[in-house]
Every structure is written in structure tokens, then in C-alpha cells.
Design an enzyme around this catalytic site. Structure first.
Site, short mmCIF file in Angstrom:
data_model
loop_
_atom_site.label_atom_id
_atom_site.label_comp_id
_atom_site.label_asym_id
_atom_site.label_seq_id
_atom_site.Cartn_x
_atom_site.Cartn_y
_atom_site.Cartn_z
CD GLU A 34 2.79 -5.83 7.91
OE1 GLU A 34 2.76 -6.98 7.46
OE2 GLU A 34 3.55 -5.53 7.47
CG HIS B 292 0.09 0.47 2.32
ND1 HIS B 292 0.39 1.53 2.92
CD2 HIS B 292 0.12 -1.27 3.25
CE1 HIS B 292 0.86 0.67 4.06
NE2 HIS B 292 0.96 -0.61 4.83
O1 LIG Z 1 4.45 -0.79 10.72
C1 LIG Z 1 3.96 -1.96 10.58
O2 LIG Z 1 3.30 -2.84 10.39
C2 LIG Z 1 4.96 -2.45 9.71
O3 LIG Z 1 6.00 -2.02 9.32
C3 LIG Z 1 4.80 -1.89 8.09
O4 LIG Z 1 3.63 -2.32 7.59
P1 LIG Z 1 2.87 -1.47 6.70
O5 LIG Z 1 3.21 -1.88 5.50
O6 LIG Z 1 1.16 -2.02 6.88
O7 LIG Z 1 3.20 0.04 6.64
#
Ligand SMILES: O=C(O)[C@H](O)COP(=O)(O)O
Length: 215
Positions: free
Chosen positions: A82, A9
Site C-alpha cells: 500500500e 485483501h
Molecule cells: O488505510 C489504508 O492504508 C488505505 O486506505 C486502505 O488500505 P488497505 O487496502 O491496505 O486497507
């Protein structure tokens, strides 16, 4: 051969502020919106038939922008979320105590079943991401899906396709709105399976966002 595009994203407010997001959410920044438009401009001629996004807000918004450019709809798949980072979500990366930093390291260093309290292990993340990718094999012949997901989640997927441990994702830089591609290959020479065509391409972005650890 099924080709699947993988997009992280666009930049969010918490990416820019160096806050841990996990399955918590923050909106795209103006830069993040612009990055998503630039992905759309790049892939609009690629014959994308399905845009499939994690159901978190930042991926949904990025997916909507890309799907508009491709003339297709967005479907949501919670398996593409995530890594669940439990009690550390929403925290500023620079604010962790020594004990909290140790929890984070359990995940980053690949400790078997390592997880942040109330969070998820890399093995669990890997299993659900592979299941989400495998679902693309059930799409009608000729489909060309594009998945919109997250930094650690996509890094884990690409690393494990390469036969590396899930925590090798830390060695793979997938910036916001980078494009990766994996193909499902059935050949005489190789057991059928996924092959990494490209990872972390940002050549379409005029303003790449630095990874939060590089700021
Ligand atoms: O902060 C987080 O969850 C990861 O380091 C990165 O997640 P994201 O790609 O959703 O920003």
C-alpha cells in the site's frame, strides 16, 4: 493474451475501525477471512497459476487462502504494498488535526509530489505498482497470475492504465476482496498495453465490507 486478476485483501481490524494502515498492518477480521474464502471459491476454476502478494500480513493471509483454493503457491512482491502514509499510519481517520488533514489532501488532490511527511507520493506508488504488474509479462507463456494488493495501490494502477491521474483512484471503489482484471493486449488497432476488463467486482461476496469512508 495475458490476463491478470487483481484482488484487494480481506477486511482488517483497522479497516473496520477506520484507521489508516498504509504499510503498517493489522490482521484480517472474521469477515475478512470469509471474504478471502469466497474469492477462492470464485476463482478456483479460473486456471490461476501464480498468486503474487504484497509482503504485508493482510495480503499474505488473503493470498494464502486464495492460493489454497487454486492449488498453487504464494510469492511475495514488496512493490505491491500500500501507499506509504508516513506519520499518519495507524491514526484514526476521524482524529486528524486540520494540519494533518491538509497533508492527506495533498495526496488525495493530486498535488505534484504531494506526500504525507515520511510517506510516499502517488507517482512513486504508480511506478512501483506498474513495475510489479509488468513483471507478470516475464512469467511462462500460458500463466494466469492473481495479484493480492491494497485499495489505494490497486486503484492507482487501474486509474493510470485508463490514462487517468493516479489520484483518480479516489473515484474508484475497490472494496475488500473485490476482483478486478487487466489484460495485456497486443492488437493491430491499439498500441500494445494493458486494458481494464473489469474493476471492483464484489458479486462473489455475501457480506461485502463497506469502504471505511462509507461507514
Ligand atoms: O488505510 C489504508 O492504508 C488505505 O486506505 C486502505 O488500505 P488497505 O487496502 O491496505 O486497507
Amino acid at each position: 493474451m495475458l490476463q491478470v486478476y487483481l484482488v484487494r485483501h480481506g477486511e482488517t481490524r483497522w479497516n473496520a475501525e477506520r484507521r489508516i494502515q498504509g504499510q503498517s498492518d493489522s490482521p484480517l477480521t472474521a469477515k475478512g477471512e470469509r471474504q478471502a474464502v469466497q474469492v477462492g471459491e470464485r476463482v478456483r476454476t479460473y486456471g490461476i497459476t501464480h498468486v503474487i502478494a504484497s509482503d504485508l500480513g493482510r495480503t499474505r493471509r488473503t493470498a494464502e487462502i486464495i492460493a489454497d483454493a487454486c492449488g498453487c503457491g504464494v510469492t511475495l512482491d514488496a512493490r505491491l504494498r500500500e501507499l506509504d502514509m508516513g506519520v499518519l499510519e495507524q491514526r484514526h481517520l476521524d482524529s486528524l488535526t486540520a494540519e494533518e488533514e491538509e497533508w492527506r489532501r495533498l495526496v488525495v488532490n493530486g498535488t505534484p509530489d504531494g506526500r504525507i511527511p515520511q510517506g510516499e507520493s502517488m507517482q512513486e506508488l504508480s511506478e512501483r505498482m506498474h513495475a510489479g504488474l509488468a513483471a507478470c509479462l516475464d512469467l511462462p507463456p500460458g500463466s494466469r497470475p492473481l495479484l493480492v494488493s491494497h485499495g489505494i495501490a490497486l486503484g492507482c494502477l487501474v486509474s493510470t492504465i485508463l490514462g487517468l491521474p493516479a489520484h483518480a483512484e479516489r473515484r474508484l471503489r475497490l472494496r475488500n476482496c473485490s476482483i478486478s482484471r487487466v489484460d495485456y493486449q497486443e492488437s493491430l488497432w491499439l498500441a500494445p498495453g494493458w486494458v481494464v476488463e473489469t474493476a471492483g467486482d464484489i458479486s462473489h461476496l455475501d457480506t461485502p465490507a463497506l469502504d471505511e469512508l462509507q461507514r
